[in-house]
Design an enzyme around this catalytic site. Sequence first.
Site, PDB file in Angstrom:
ATOM      1  N   HIS A  66       0.858  -1.183   0.000  1.00 36.37           N
ATOM      2  CA  HIS A  66       0.000   0.000   0.000  1.00 36.37           C
ATOM      3  C   HIS A  66       0.893   1.231   0.000  1.00 36.37           C
ATOM      4  CE1 HIS A  66      -3.899  -1.921   1.784  1.00 36.37           C
ATOM      5  NE2 HIS A  66      -3.312  -2.713   0.909  1.00 36.37           N
ATOM      6  N   GLU A  68       1.039   3.832   1.837  1.00 38.09           N
ATOM      7  CA  GLU A  68       1.562   4.221   3.145  1.00 38.09           C
ATOM      8  C   GLU A  68       2.751   3.351   3.552  1.00 38.09           C
ATOM      9  OE1 GLU A  68      -3.028   4.442   3.547  1.00 38.09           O
ATOM     10  OE2 GLU A  68      -1.556   3.371   2.342  1.00 38.09           O
ATOM     11  N   CYS A  96      -5.987   2.115   5.832  1.00 38.00           N
ATOM     12  CA  CYS A  96      -6.703   0.909   6.244  1.00 38.00           C
ATOM     13  C   CYS A  96      -6.111   0.392   7.568  1.00 38.00           C
ATOM     14  CB  CYS A  96      -6.579  -0.167   5.165  1.00 38.00           C
ATOM     15  SG  CYS A  96      -4.900  -0.846   5.013  1.00 38.00           S
ATOM     16  N   CYS A  99      -2.290  -0.435   7.338  1.00 38.88           N
ATOM     17  CA  CYS A  99      -1.471   0.777   7.302  1.00 38.88           C
ATOM     18  C   CYS A  99      -1.531   1.530   8.622  1.00 38.88           C
ATOM     19  CB  CYS A  99      -1.906   1.657   6.138  1.00 38.88           C
ATOM     20  SG  CYS A  99      -1.602   0.860   4.533  1.00 38.88           S
TER      21      CYS A  99
END
Length: 167
Positions: A66, A68, A96, A99
């Site tokens: 992801h 992040e 999410c 993260c």
Amino acid sequence: MNDTSDNKTNAVEFSERDVGFMTAALDALRDCPDCEVPIAAVVVCGDEIVGVGANGREVDSDPTAHAEIVAIRAAAKKLGRWNLSDCELFVTLEPCVMCAGAIVYSRIKRVVFGAWDKRFGACGTVLDVVRNDKLNHRAEVLGGVLEEKCLAPIQAFFKAKRKKTGK
């Protein structure tokens, strides 16, 4: 947990600094034309961007890639340390759970995001992992910075995907 509708009704003036770093996160989307869902993030230490990331799940065949996570890894590598307690994360979509966990474990002091994630948001929408008082670290959170600009590429991606699949 915060209700996104309540957050949107609050008239919030975002600082020039927050808008500038969110714009830098949006600019990072240019580096991922083939990314699954167009999400990007930057990690800032002081006034310097020390990590940049874009969603790489499809390109890297990595479910943890992801934006992040990619940005946090880059920042930790550049700074030579895992503890990012003097850093801030700017990301185009609310983080999410995975993260948010990385934010807590890396001790990031502040999370600034653009669009609220009504399905998976873990910084106040669905869950509030980063401000959970049962964990050893809590981050400050600011959502809705350049929300429409951050949401536009995601909406365009899913519109094109629906058109392609006929759904």
